[in-house]
Design a protein around this motif. Sequence first.
Motif, mmCIF file in Angstrom:
data_model
loop_
_atom_site.group_PDB
_atom_site.id
_atom_site.type_symbol
_atom_site.label_atom_id
_atom_site.label_comp_id
_atom_site.label_asym_id
_atom_site.label_seq_id
_atom_site.Cartn_x
_atom_site.Cartn_y
_atom_site.Cartn_z
ATOM 1 N N GLY A 135 -11.485 -10.887 -0.562
ATOM 2 C CA GLY A 135 -10.399 -11.122 0.395
ATOM 3 C C GLY A 135 -9.030 -10.973 -0.238
ATOM 4 O O GLY A 135 -8.076 -10.553 0.422
ATOM 5 N N GLY A 136 -8.914 -11.310 -1.522
ATOM 6 C CA GLY A 136 -7.660 -11.102 -2.247
ATOM 7 C C GLY A 136 -7.348 -9.621 -2.362
ATOM 8 O O GLY A 136 -6.202 -9.176 -2.165
ATOM 9 N N HIS A 137 -8.377 -8.840 -2.665
ATOM 10 C CA HIS A 137 -8.236 -7.382 -2.735
ATOM 11 C C HIS A 137 -7.782 -6.838 -1.378
ATOM 12 O O HIS A 137 -6.864 -6.019 -1.290
ATOM 13 C CB HIS A 137 -9.580 -6.761 -3.150
ATOM 14 N N LEU A 138 -8.412 -7.327 -0.309
ATOM 15 C CA LEU A 138 -8.075 -6.827 1.027
ATOM 16 C C LEU A 138 -6.677 -7.273 1.454
ATOM 17 O O LEU A 138 -5.952 -6.510 2.096
ATOM 18 C CB LEU A 138 -9.121 -7.289 2.048
ATOM 19 N N ALA A 139 -6.293 -8.497 1.100
ATOM 20 C CA ALA A 139 -4.937 -8.958 1.406
ATOM 21 C C ALA A 139 -3.912 -8.053 0.724
ATOM 22 O O ALA A 139 -2.919 -7.637 1.335
ATOM 23 C CB ALA A 139 -4.757 -10.409 0.953
ATOM 24 N N LEU A 140 -4.166 -7.735 -0.538
ATOM 25 C CA LEU A 140 -3.257 -6.849 -1.280
ATOM 26 C C LEU A 140 -3.212 -5.462 -0.656
ATOM 27 O O LEU A 140 -2.134 -4.896 -0.444
ATOM 28 C CB LEU A 140 -3.685 -6.760 -2.748
ATOM 29 N N MET A 141 -4.387 -4.914 -0.357
ATOM 30 C CA MET A 141 -4.411 -3.569 0.233
ATOM 31 C C MET A 141 -3.715 -3.566 1.597
ATOM 32 O O MET A 141 -2.897 -2.689 1.889
ATOM 33 C CB MET A 141 -5.860 -3.081 0.387
ATOM 34 N N GLY A 142 -4.036 -4.557 2.432
ATOM 35 C CA GLY A 142 -3.440 -4.610 3.769
ATOM 36 C C GLY A 142 -1.926 -4.647 3.715
ATOM 37 O O GLY A 142 -1.244 -3.941 4.464
ATOM 38 N N GLY A 143 -1.378 -5.472 2.811
ATOM 39 C CA GLY A 143 0.066 -5.628 2.719
ATOM 40 C C GLY A 143 0.763 -4.531 1.950
ATOM 41 O O GLY A 143 1.843 -4.068 2.342
ATOM 42 N N LEU A 144 0.157 -4.087 0.847
ATOM 43 C CA LEU A 144 0.819 -3.088 0.003
ATOM 44 C C LEU A 144 0.844 -1.701 0.632
ATOM 45 O O LEU A 144 1.740 -0.905 0.348
ATOM 46 C CB LEU A 144 0.140 -3.020 -1.374
ATOM 47 N N LEU A 145 -0.126 -1.393 1.497
ATOM 48 C CA LEU A 145 -0.126 -0.074 2.140
ATOM 49 C C LEU A 145 1.098 0.111 3.035
ATOM 50 O O LEU A 145 1.566 1.232 3.219
ATOM 51 C CB LEU A 145 -1.406 0.117 2.964
ATOM 52 N N ALA A 146 1.616 -0.989 3.607
ATOM 53 C CA ALA A 146 2.805 -0.933 4.469
ATOM 54 C C ALA A 146 2.651 0.180 5.515
ATOM 55 O O ALA A 146 1.738 0.139 6.316
ATOM 56 C CB ALA A 146 4.068 -0.770 3.628
ATOM 57 N N ASN A 147 3.511 1.212 5.465
ATOM 58 C CA ASN A 147 3.439 2.277 6.466
ATOM 59 C C ASN A 147 2.707 3.525 5.970
ATOM 60 O O ASN A 147 2.888 4.614 6.513
ATOM 61 C CB ASN A 147 4.838 2.616 6.973
ATOM 62 N N ASP A 148 1.866 3.349 4.977
ATOM 63 C CA ASP A 148 0.938 4.402 4.556
ATOM 64 C C ASP A 148 -0.296 4.249 5.464
ATOM 65 O O ASP A 148 -1.001 3.251 5.402
ATOM 66 C CB ASP A 148 0.564 4.173 3.081
ATOM 67 N N HIS A 149 -0.529 5.232 6.309
ATOM 68 C CA HIS A 149 -1.541 5.099 7.362
ATOM 69 C C HIS A 149 -2.902 5.699 7.002
ATOM 70 O O HIS A 149 -3.726 5.913 7.896
ATOM 71 C CB HIS A 149 -1.024 5.752 8.651
ATOM 72 N N ARG A 150 -3.151 5.947 5.731
ATOM 73 C CA ARG A 150 -4.390 6.654 5.361
ATOM 74 C C ARG A 150 -5.663 5.928 5.798
ATOM 75 O O ARG A 150 -6.698 6.565 5.993
ATOM 76 C CB ARG A 150 -4.417 6.941 3.861
ATOM 77 N N PHE A 151 -5.609 4.589 5.916
ATOM 78 C CA PHE A 151 -6.801 3.834 6.325
ATOM 79 C C PHE A 151 -6.658 3.249 7.735
ATOM 80 O O PHE A 151 -7.369 2.321 8.102
ATOM 81 C CB PHE A 151 -7.092 2.716 5.320
ATOM 82 N N ASP A 152 -5.742 3.834 8.525
ATOM 83 C CA ASP A 152 -5.473 3.296 9.864
ATOM 84 C C ASP A 152 -6.115 4.118 10.980
ATOM 85 O O ASP A 152 -5.760 3.955 12.141
ATOM 86 C CB ASP A 152 -3.954 3.234 10.115
#
Length: 199
Positions: free
Chosen positions: A49-66
Amino acid sequence: ANMEYRLSGQATAPAAIEDTRCMLIYLIKNAKALNIDPNKIIIMGGSAGGHLALMGGLLANDHRFDTNCLGVENIKVAAIIDKYGIIDVWDWTYGPEHKSSSPKLWLGDKAKDDAFIKSVSPISYVTKNSPPIFIVHGDADPTVPYQQSVDLYKKLQDLGVKSEFITVEGGGHGKFDKEKNNEINVAILEFIAGLNSFK
């Protein structure tokens, strides 16, 4: 908001990251109906969940996983609370301190794809514009190398990103004692209170 995400038995990477981004996008899209301030979203998790929190927030407006949840441009979080999360997936999978078969299960057929592994590693997305990050990690963690959090904190500090790092001396993979957890929770609340969005 408490999210569920697909585990490696259901779907391999990047499914869990896609689910995290969908959660964030859902909250932002529906902020008015949910009566929440989209400028005050803090994302927190421990371990995976820490990894996912970091990924979710750090991606910001990078939409590669959206790809499952398109339609929001202004994706940002006020802060990330990372409890002993995975920072560098390659190191977690193949590094000198790797101790688990979980990463290869999660990576599936991408387990040898270095570019993909980099793309699911939070350390790859840290910039001087990253949101404030609070880190906590036990220095005797047998699952996620403590050094990963040390490296993340150094990079954040070098780039001037507001960050705080609590080391739990002798601490394992979470499961800290009640007194230490209370101390961590107080520090997290103080960190949040010090953010510009919350003043």
